[in-house]
Enzyme design. Structure first.
Site, short mmCIF file in Angstrom:
data_model
loop_
_atom_site.label_atom_id
_atom_site.label_comp_id
_atom_site.label_asym_id
_atom_site.label_seq_id
_atom_site.Cartn_x
_atom_site.Cartn_y
_atom_site.Cartn_z
N SER A 1 2.08 71.70 -83.43
CA SER A 1 2.43 72.59 -82.31
C SER A 1 3.75 72.17 -81.67
O SER A 1 4.32 72.91 -80.87
CB SER A 1 1.31 72.62 -81.26
N HIS A 2 4.24 70.96 -81.99
CA HIS A 2 5.49 70.49 -81.38
C HIS A 2 6.47 69.91 -82.40
O HIS A 2 7.34 69.14 -82.07
CB HIS A 2 5.21 69.51 -80.24
N ASP B 1 -0.28 75.90 -79.96
CA ASP B 1 -1.34 76.21 -80.92
C ASP B 1 -1.77 77.68 -80.80
O ASP B 1 -2.15 78.30 -81.80
CB ASP B 1 -2.53 75.28 -80.72
P1 NDP Z 1 -5.06 67.38 -79.28
O1 NDP Z 1 -6.35 68.03 -78.93
O2 NDP Z 1 -4.47 67.66 -80.61
O3 NDP Z 1 -5.19 65.81 -79.19
C1 NDP Z 1 -5.61 65.20 -78.01
C2 NDP Z 1 -5.68 63.70 -78.16
O4 NDP Z 1 -6.94 63.36 -78.70
C3 NDP Z 1 -4.64 63.09 -79.08
O5 NDP Z 1 -4.18 61.93 -78.50
C4 NDP Z 1 -5.38 62.82 -80.36
O6 NDP Z 1 -4.89 61.66 -81.01
C5 NDP Z 1 -6.77 62.57 -79.87
N1 NDP Z 1 -7.76 63.04 -80.81
C6 NDP Z 1 -7.84 64.26 -81.36
N2 NDP Z 1 -8.93 64.34 -82.14
C7 NDP Z 1 -9.53 63.13 -82.09
C8 NDP Z 1 -10.70 62.56 -82.66
N3 NDP Z 1 -11.47 63.26 -83.47
N4 NDP Z 1 -11.00 61.29 -82.35
C9 NDP Z 1 -10.23 60.57 -81.53
N5 NDP Z 1 -9.11 61.05 -80.95
C10 NDP Z 1 -8.77 62.30 -81.22
O7 NDP Z 1 -3.97 67.70 -78.12
P2 NDP Z 1 -3.51 69.10 -77.52
O8 NDP Z 1 -3.68 70.16 -78.56
O9 NDP Z 1 -4.13 69.31 -76.21
O10 NDP Z 1 -1.96 68.86 -77.27
C11 NDP Z 1 -1.07 68.89 -78.36
C12 NDP Z 1 0.30 68.44 -77.95
O11 NDP Z 1 0.90 69.40 -77.11
C13 NDP Z 1 0.35 67.14 -77.16
O12 NDP Z 1 1.16 66.25 -77.89
C14 NDP Z 1 1.00 67.50 -75.83
O13 NDP Z 1 1.87 66.54 -75.33
C15 NDP Z 1 1.76 68.74 -76.21
N6 NDP Z 1 2.06 69.57 -75.05
C16 NDP Z 1 3.33 69.59 -74.55
C17 NDP Z 1 3.65 70.38 -73.45
C18 NDP Z 1 5.02 70.37 -72.85
O14 NDP Z 1 5.24 71.08 -71.89
N7 NDP Z 1 5.95 69.62 -73.36
C19 NDP Z 1 2.64 71.23 -72.83
C20 NDP Z 1 1.34 71.09 -73.40
C21 NDP Z 1 1.06 70.30 -74.49
P3 NDP Z 1 -4.37 61.74 -82.51
O15 NDP Z 1 -3.27 62.76 -82.54
O16 NDP Z 1 -3.91 60.36 -82.81
O17 NDP Z 1 -5.53 62.18 -83.35
#
Ligand code: NDP
Length: 337
Positions: free
Chosen positions: A50-51, A191
């Site tokens: 998504s980024h 997303d």
């Molecule tokens: P996700 O739901 O993809 O992930 C959330 C966190 O949970 C991550 O750190 C991920 O680590 C961890 N995670 C996910 N699945 C598991 C699992 N099964 N077990 C353990 N840990 C888990 O995040 P979002 O979709 O909410 O956000 C995606 C991105 O969007 C983020 O990077 C956020 O910074 C970005 N964003 C940016 C914005 C902006 O304005 N710049 C605004 C909103 C969002 P890992 O990836 O290591 O699995």
């Protein structure tokens, strides 16, 4: 570079070079272009789709709209030993962080704790690349960014909140840092856009249409509808905190104050960011270092095979990225325009 049916394998270095050319051709200084390119290619390589390269349209469109200054030079100032301010001067937040990073780390190590307050900045990226390097240096970092009004707080009728991501990174002795980073909406806006682009419906509970009715259609959420916070009132409260901490402390805009109507095509929220840095070596003797590794051992003992941040850590050295041929062609065209 190798081409398979419908996809292209491109080395990380080649992708960074391609992205940097695109950013430079659209008004970024070469320093800014290389910071953004590394960020965007790194997100793609880590599976933060998504980024990753998906966001290039948004960067280009915003730069071309005149909404953001790709050549801005941030101004750093300080009001107290533990409070470092950066005015991004309508540039990218990553550039402001890059400029202030050394002094911020120095202040964390001198004081045990420090705050980096960035305003007048645009953030269209994942937050984990901002916080993870602090944990690699043995520091704890917490970051928050607000965005643009697209999420309805629990109890309200209007989308006052942004997707407002929150990120945390902590060093774990002898292990990968524990890093989490998530939007405080039930789904990141990127997303939802990806689902719309790919013609997918969403699971229930992500957002509402323009009448406030729940919908699983990403287009209805994006066009006049809104997202909702994750976890009901709990996620809503965290998102309120992000607004207050970021806009309140930095002097940047609340998400609902972002008005890009005079710049058609603008997609980068013009707000602010904070990073709280903590030096855990100031903790009690035998403190954080021992306790962090004990904690991970406890998680493993409880059956948890992974922890947030580990997945990304394990794939970080991947030297190449696979992207769709359509996306690769689009990037190549942008670089040539
Ligand atoms: P996700 O739901 O993809 O992930 C959330 C966190 O949970 C991550 O750190 C991920 O680590 C961890 N995670 C996910 N699945 C598991 C699992 N099964 N077990 C353990 N840990 C888990 O995040 P979002 O979709 O909410 O956000 C995606 C991105 O969007 C983020 O990077 C956020 O910074 C970005 N964003 C940016 C914005 C902006 O304005 N710049 C605004 C909103 C969002 P890992 O990836 O290591 O699995």
């Amino acid at each position: 570079m190798s081409v398979r049916s419908g996809t292209v394998d491109v080395s990380l270095e080649a992708l960074k070079g391609l992205l940097a050319r695109i950013f430079e051709r659209n008004g970024c200084s070469s320093a800014t272009a290389s910071i953004l390119a590394a960020n965007c290619a790194g997100a793609e390589a880590a599976g933060s789709f998504s980024h990753g390269v998906f966001r290039v349209d948004g960067y280009v469109s915003s730069l071309r709209s005149g909404w953001i200054d790709g050549a801005a030079g941030p101004e750093i100032y300080s009001k107290s030993p533990a409070y470092v301010f950066v005015d991004a001067k309508n540039g990218f937040a990553q550039v402001a962080l890059h400029a202030a990073r050394d002094i911020f780390v120095q202040r964390i190590r001198e004081n045990g704790v420090a705050l980096l307050s960035i305003r007048g900045s645009h953030h269209l990226a994942a937050l984990w690349p901002d916080v993870t390097p602090f944990a690699q240096e043995g520091l704890i970092a917490i970051s928050m960014v607000n965005s643009f009004g697209c999420s309805i707080p629990v109890g309200a009728k209007k989308p006052l909140l942004g997707t407002n991501p929150f990120a945390f990174a902590a060093p774990i002795r002898g292990e990968a840092p524990l890093v989490f980073d998530f939007a405080t909406t039930s789904m990141a806006n990127g997303d939802v856009q990806l689902a719309a682009r790919e013609g997918r419906t969403l699971p229930p509970g992500i957002g509402v249409d323009s009448s406030g009715e729940p919908t699983t259609d990403p287009n209805k959420i994006l066009n006049g509808g809104a997202l909702v916070p994750f976890g009901g009132h709990k996620g809503s409260a965290i998102s309120l905190m992000v607004e207050l901490m970021v806009a309140g402390l930095t002097g940047g805009k609340f998400s609902s104050e972002v008005d890009w109507s005079a710049h058609p095509g603008a997609q980068t929220p013009h707000t602010g960011q904070i990073i709280i840095g903590i030096d855990p070596s100031f903790s009690e003797p035998g403190g954080f270092s021992d306790r962090s590794s004990q904690f991970i051992a406890m998680l493993r003992d409880a059956g948890m095979e992974s922890y947030p941040g580990l997945r990304r850590w394990r794939i970080q050295d991947k030297g190449s990225v696979t992207i769709s041929s359509a996306m690769f062609n689009r990037l190549t065209e942008y670089a040539a325009e």
